[in-house]
Design a protein around this motif. Structure first.
Motif, mmCIF file in Angstrom:
data_model
loop_
_atom_site.group_PDB
_atom_site.id
_atom_site.type_symbol
_atom_site.label_atom_id
_atom_site.label_comp_id
_atom_site.label_asym_id
_atom_site.label_seq_id
_atom_site.Cartn_x
_atom_site.Cartn_y
_atom_site.Cartn_z
ATOM 1 N N MET A 77 0.845 -1.203 -0.084
ATOM 2 C CA MET A 77 0.008 0.112 0.141
ATOM 3 C C MET A 77 0.764 1.334 -0.009
ATOM 4 S SD MET A 77 -3.358 -0.935 2.521
ATOM 5 C CE MET A 77 -2.312 -0.737 3.841
ATOM 6 N N HIS A 78 0.409 2.193 -0.787
ATOM 7 C CA HIS A 78 1.110 3.659 -0.658
ATOM 8 C C HIS A 78 0.340 4.308 0.183
ATOM 9 C CE1 HIS A 78 -2.253 5.114 -3.393
ATOM 10 N NE2 HIS A 78 -1.728 4.166 -4.315
ATOM 11 N N VAL A 79 0.935 5.751 0.339
ATOM 12 C CA VAL A 79 0.497 6.672 1.293
ATOM 13 C C VAL A 79 -1.080 7.165 1.039
ATOM 14 C CG1 VAL A 79 0.774 8.781 2.348
ATOM 15 C CG2 VAL A 79 2.705 7.458 1.779
ATOM 16 N N GLY A 80 -1.437 7.207 -0.258
ATOM 17 C CA GLY A 80 -2.828 7.588 -0.714
ATOM 18 C C GLY A 80 -3.694 6.367 -0.330
ATOM 19 N N HIS A 81 -3.380 5.216 -0.289
ATOM 20 C CA HIS A 81 -4.176 4.135 0.511
ATOM 21 C C HIS A 81 -4.235 4.263 1.910
ATOM 22 C CE1 HIS A 81 -2.508 1.094 -3.312
ATOM 23 N NE2 HIS A 81 -3.908 1.809 -3.287
ATOM 24 N N GLY A 82 -3.390 4.834 2.704
ATOM 25 C CA GLY A 82 -3.123 4.954 4.237
ATOM 26 C C GLY A 82 -4.079 6.162 4.244
ATOM 27 N N ILE A 90 -0.527 -6.796 3.092
ATOM 28 C CA ILE A 90 -1.356 -5.667 3.257
ATOM 29 C C ILE A 90 -1.904 -5.824 4.690
ATOM 30 C CG2 ILE A 90 -3.549 -4.752 2.589
ATOM 31 C CD1 ILE A 90 -2.898 -5.601 -0.355
ATOM 32 N N ARG A 91 -2.488 -6.903 4.981
ATOM 33 C CA ARG A 91 -2.936 -6.955 6.489
ATOM 34 C C ARG A 91 -1.774 -6.600 7.376
ATOM 35 N NH1 ARG A 91 -5.395 -12.138 4.572
ATOM 36 N NH2 ARG A 91 -7.664 -11.810 4.717
ATOM 37 N N GLY A 92 -0.533 -6.920 7.299
ATOM 38 C CA GLY A 92 0.754 -6.587 8.011
ATOM 39 C C GLY A 92 0.641 -5.012 8.137
ATOM 40 N N ASP A 93 0.773 -4.478 6.902
ATOM 41 C CA ASP A 93 1.029 -2.992 6.897
ATOM 42 C C ASP A 93 -0.490 -2.328 7.728
ATOM 43 O OD1 ASP A 93 2.973 -3.354 5.344
ATOM 44 O OD2 ASP A 93 2.085 -2.750 3.364
ATOM 45 N N LEU A 94 -1.617 -2.888 7.399
ATOM 46 C CA LEU A 94 -2.741 -2.370 8.115
ATOM 47 C C LEU A 94 -2.747 -2.455 9.865
ATOM 48 C CD1 LEU A 94 -5.745 -3.701 5.662
ATOM 49 C CD2 LEU A 94 -4.771 -1.270 6.149
ATOM 50 N N ALA A 95 -2.162 -3.715 9.984
ATOM 51 C CA ALA A 95 -1.926 -3.964 11.582
ATOM 52 C C ALA A 95 -1.077 -2.971 12.046
ATOM 53 C CB ALA A 95 -1.692 -5.290 11.761
ATOM 54 N N ALA A 96 0.101 -2.403 11.289
ATOM 55 C CA ALA A 96 0.977 -1.613 11.801
ATOM 56 C C ALA A 96 0.619 -0.046 11.995
ATOM 57 C CB ALA A 96 2.316 -1.654 10.879
ATOM 58 N N LYS A 143 9.380 11.076 -3.499
ATOM 59 C CA LYS A 143 8.592 10.289 -4.771
ATOM 60 C C LYS A 143 9.181 8.879 -4.691
ATOM 61 C CE LYS A 143 8.185 14.222 -7.738
ATOM 62 N NZ LYS A 143 8.572 15.032 -9.191
ATOM 63 N N MET A 144 10.526 8.590 -4.649
ATOM 64 C CA MET A 144 10.784 7.184 -5.056
ATOM 65 C C MET A 144 10.710 6.404 -3.642
ATOM 66 S SD MET A 144 11.135 7.418 -7.998
ATOM 67 C CE MET A 144 11.794 5.792 -8.350
ATOM 68 N N SER A 145 10.682 5.129 -3.975
ATOM 69 C CA SER A 145 10.849 4.061 -2.887
ATOM 70 C C SER A 145 11.585 3.020 -3.152
ATOM 71 C CB SER A 145 9.338 3.321 -2.572
ATOM 72 O OG SER A 145 9.436 2.164 -1.890
ATOM 73 N N LYS A 146 12.445 2.473 -2.148
ATOM 74 C CA LYS A 146 13.592 1.457 -2.431
ATOM 75 C C LYS A 146 12.579 0.071 -2.582
ATOM 76 C CE LYS A 146 17.197 3.525 0.414
ATOM 77 N NZ LYS A 146 18.005 3.243 1.654
ATOM 78 N N ARG A 147 11.255 0.027 -1.811
ATOM 79 C CA ARG A 147 10.668 -1.335 -1.685
ATOM 80 C C ARG A 147 9.796 -1.624 -2.989
ATOM 81 N NH1 ARG A 147 6.376 -2.986 2.642
ATOM 82 N NH2 ARG A 147 6.451 -5.095 2.475
ATOM 83 N N SER A 148 9.150 -0.385 -3.451
ATOM 84 C CA SER A 148 8.011 -0.676 -4.606
ATOM 85 C C SER A 148 8.867 -0.383 -5.977
ATOM 86 C CB SER A 148 7.074 0.213 -4.334
ATOM 87 O OG SER A 148 7.301 1.478 -4.769
ATOM 88 N N GLY A 149 9.676 0.564 -5.848
ATOM 89 C CA GLY A 149 10.391 0.905 -7.032
ATOM 90 C C GLY A 149 9.643 2.136 -7.881
ATOM 91 N N VAL A 167 6.443 5.473 -2.834
ATOM 92 C CA VAL A 167 6.595 5.501 -1.218
ATOM 93 C C VAL A 167 5.564 4.640 -0.691
ATOM 94 C CG1 VAL A 167 7.094 6.573 1.090
ATOM 95 C CG2 VAL A 167 8.001 7.697 -1.087
ATOM 96 N N THR A 168 6.019 3.464 -0.073
ATOM 97 C CA THR A 168 4.941 2.494 0.693
ATOM 98 C C THR A 168 4.526 3.103 2.116
ATOM 99 O OG1 THR A 168 6.437 1.406 1.754
ATOM 100 C CG2 THR A 168 6.200 0.677 -0.440
ATOM 101 N N LEU A 169 3.501 2.773 2.366
ATOM 102 C CA LEU A 169 2.716 3.014 3.645
ATOM 103 C C LEU A 169 3.686 2.698 4.835
ATOM 104 C CD1 LEU A 169 0.391 4.407 5.381
ATOM 105 C CD2 LEU A 169 -0.608 2.214 5.112
ATOM 106 N N ARG A 170 4.391 1.463 4.510
ATOM 107 C CA ARG A 170 4.908 0.944 5.662
ATOM 108 C C ARG A 170 6.266 1.560 6.068
ATOM 109 N NH1 ARG A 170 5.683 -3.828 8.839
ATOM 110 N NH2 ARG A 170 3.702 -4.161 8.438
#
Length: 586
Positions: free
Chosen positions: A136-141, A245-251, A398-404, A407-410
């Motif tokens: 998930m990205h920040v917009g999802h957050g 995604i469940r893990g990101d939401l739990a965080a 703008k950029m994320s190491k994880r998603s390429g 920036v991810t929510l996590r």
């Protein structure tokens, strides 16, 4: 104790008294009569629009009616002043004893203060529902936090709420996910994959999926045709993505009651979607016809052809909508109707969808569809969340190491913490663009709302610890034990402001729940925290106003009662927002 509900009932009694006296006619519609805080606190404690909204129906002058109602209200010993202002508003100033009663009510049940008994059937809130194709990205957050806080808010108001996540696992995007994961599977087996082809997902988050496939299946999938390996890889990839995604939401403190799979709507023979289409045909709500071309620039994929159409215009939509594509498969709209019907059949009569701002065109058609398939017995409110602009000290990130790609929510959770994300996501109305500055949300200053509010709660706990040292024979955090304090000693304007904000909390919570606007809670908490900090600062210059005065037990107990009640409001509001209420801060 909700003084606004209490005095709204008193205003209605005043109207009835004028009806009995012949000043007003019988049968007046009192539905629009409200009691609320005046726009300017210097005008009083409460204001009512009764004279304004009743004058036309009563065929009288609103100012004259206001004077008559004010005269009735002045007979109430709890009303110190009732004055008519402007075109007919009535401002009320209440006796201090009213606020002292509020204070006793809070101290009697701090955790329950403000919680209501809002009428209405079961509510289903669907939020997040991110495609299971990556992190998930920040917009999802933002949608996640908004939906979760709205659920908390409605529960606090007395509603029964189901929190739901719709898994979009039946579209072409999950086949793209499977093909992307298959490349990582081959990579895990030692092949050199090279650059990820355009159209597939390039993020490193699929590397563990490929490794899991290799551990489970070895090289077996390499020997199978697409038709055999694709469903196997798709199942594994979706399961792994949903676990992530469940893990990101739990965080970020979010847990859903229901995860609903889109694929379950499209079983043998078309499943629930086919059943729905048959029902709509039987009701005469489906026909074969042609649609006019869209206004403005016509999309390249638009077809002028006879289609199976749903009569959504009969239920408030701008145009009728297709249910089948040219290849005979169901449209997304058809699946969405079946899904919303499933929510209704599960018992929900109020449906809320939390979506991104790019779904604005979806609102009318789905509201029309819900009205049609439930025979008007259920309603749908669609809350659109605008974009989040992620900044660091004012510069775009703008950029994320994880998603390429983003920036991810996590990554944001790990950097600034869940409290900062949740509060700041809710400190702006959902339909306004949000600038989220990673540097500013961790500042310890008045300009950082989450710090300012949490610090108010921690400051009260600090005062209570000081009071224990000064008065070891009583517990300054024992709400019930403070209820017999002499509240008449709370006579400073700063204390009156804190009392006023405590008294407003039940109304703020009720109004926020009715409007589906949790940002109102965040705003009220900031104002409440500001009142505490302001009074604290006055005490630095005026020792007689300090919360703890070792030589004045009575005023100390009264102020401890006041701030314990205020702490209860802060804790309650922060809980609604899903933000912690710390007892101490670094």
């Amino acid at each position: 104790m909700n003084i606004f509900a209490l005095f709204e009932a008193r205003v209605r009694e005043a109207v009835e008294a004028l009806v009995r006296g012949g000043t007003l006619p019988e049968g007046l519609d009192l539905a629009r009569v409200v009691v609320e805080p005046p726009r300017d606190a210097s005008h009083g404690d409460l204001a009512t629009n009764a004279a304004l909204v009743l004058a036309k129906e009563a065929k009288t002058n609103p100012k004259a009616l206001g004077e008559a109602l004010a005269a009735e209200l002045r007979q109430d010993p709890r009303v110190v002043e009732a004055a008519v202002a402007g075109p007919g508003f009535i401002n009320l100033r209440l006796a201090p004893a009213v606020f002292h009663d509020v204070l006793r009510g809070v101290l009697a049940d701090p955790a329950g203060y403000g919680r209501g008994h809002m009428a209405g059937g079961p509510v289903n809130i669907e939020y997040v529902s991110a495609n299971p194709t990556g992190p998930m990205h920040v917009g999802h957050g933002r949608g996640a936090v908004f939906g979760d806080a709205l659920a908390n808010l409605l529960v606090a108001a007395g509603r029964q709420v189901t929190r739901e996540y719709y898994i979009n696992d039946a579209g072409a995007q999950v086949d793209v996910l499977a093909r992307s994961a298959y490349l990582r599977y081959r990579e895990a087996l030692g092949e050199t994959v090279g650059a990820i082809p355009e159209g597939l997902y390039p993020g490193d988050y699929l590397v563990p999926v490929g490794q899991a496939l290799a551990e489970t299946h070895g090289r077996a999938l390499l020997e199978k045709p697409d038709s055999e390996w694709l469903p196997v890889v798709r199942e594994t990839a979706i399961a792994e993505m949903m676990e992530m995604i469940r893990g990101d939401l739990a965080a970020i403190g979010i847990h859903h009651d229901v995860f609903f799979s889109e694929r379950t709507l499209q079983g043998e023979g078309g499943g629930a979607v086919a059943t729905l289409l048959a029902e709509l045909r039987e009701k005469g709500l489906v026909y074969e016809g042609r649609l006019p071309p869209p206004k403005g620039q016509v999309p390249e994929d638009w077809e002028d052809r006879e289609q199976t159409l749903f009569r959504t215009r009969d239920f408030g939509d701008d145009t009728d909508r297709p249910l089948l594509k040219s290849d005979g498969s169901y449209t997304y709209f058809a699946s969405d109707i079946a899904y919303h019907q499933a929510k209704y059949l599960a018992g929900a009569t109020e449906l809320i969808d939390v979506l991104g701002a790019d779904h604005g065109g979806y609102v009318k058609r789905m509201q029309a569809a819900v009205k049609a398939v439930t025979d008007g017995k259920a309603s749908l409110d669609v809350k659109l969340c605008q974009l989040v602009r992620l900044l660091r000290a004012g510069e775009p990130v703008k950029m994320s190491k994880r998603s390429g790609e983003f920036v991810t929510l996590r990554e944001v959770i790990d950097e600034v913490g869940r409290d900062a994300i949740r509060f700041m996501m809710l400190y702006r109305k959902n339909d306004a663009t949000l600038d989220f500055d990673l540097a500013k949300v961790v500042e310890q200053s008045k300009d950082n709302p989450v710090f300012y509010v949490q610090y108010a709660h921690a400051r009260i706990r600090s005062v209570q610890r000081q009071a224990r040292e000064a008065f070891p024979d009583f517990d300054p955090a024992d709400a019930a034990g403070l209820a017999d304090a002499d509240f008449a000693l709370l006579s400073d304007a700063g204390e009156a402001e804190m009392l006023r904000l405590i008294a407003q909390y039940p109304r703020v919570l009720e109004a926020a729940a009715a409007a589906h606007e949790p940002h109102r809670i965040a705003f009220h908490l900031y104002e409440t925290a500001s009142s505490l900090h302001s009074f604290w600062n006055k005490g630095k210059d005026l020792p007689q106003l300090r919360f703890v005065n070792p030589t004045d037990r009575k005023s100390t107990r009264a102020r401890l009662a006041l701030i314990e009640a205020l702490r209860g409001v802060l804790a309650s509001g922060l809980a609604v927002l899903g933000v912690s209420a710390p007892d101490a801060m670094r």
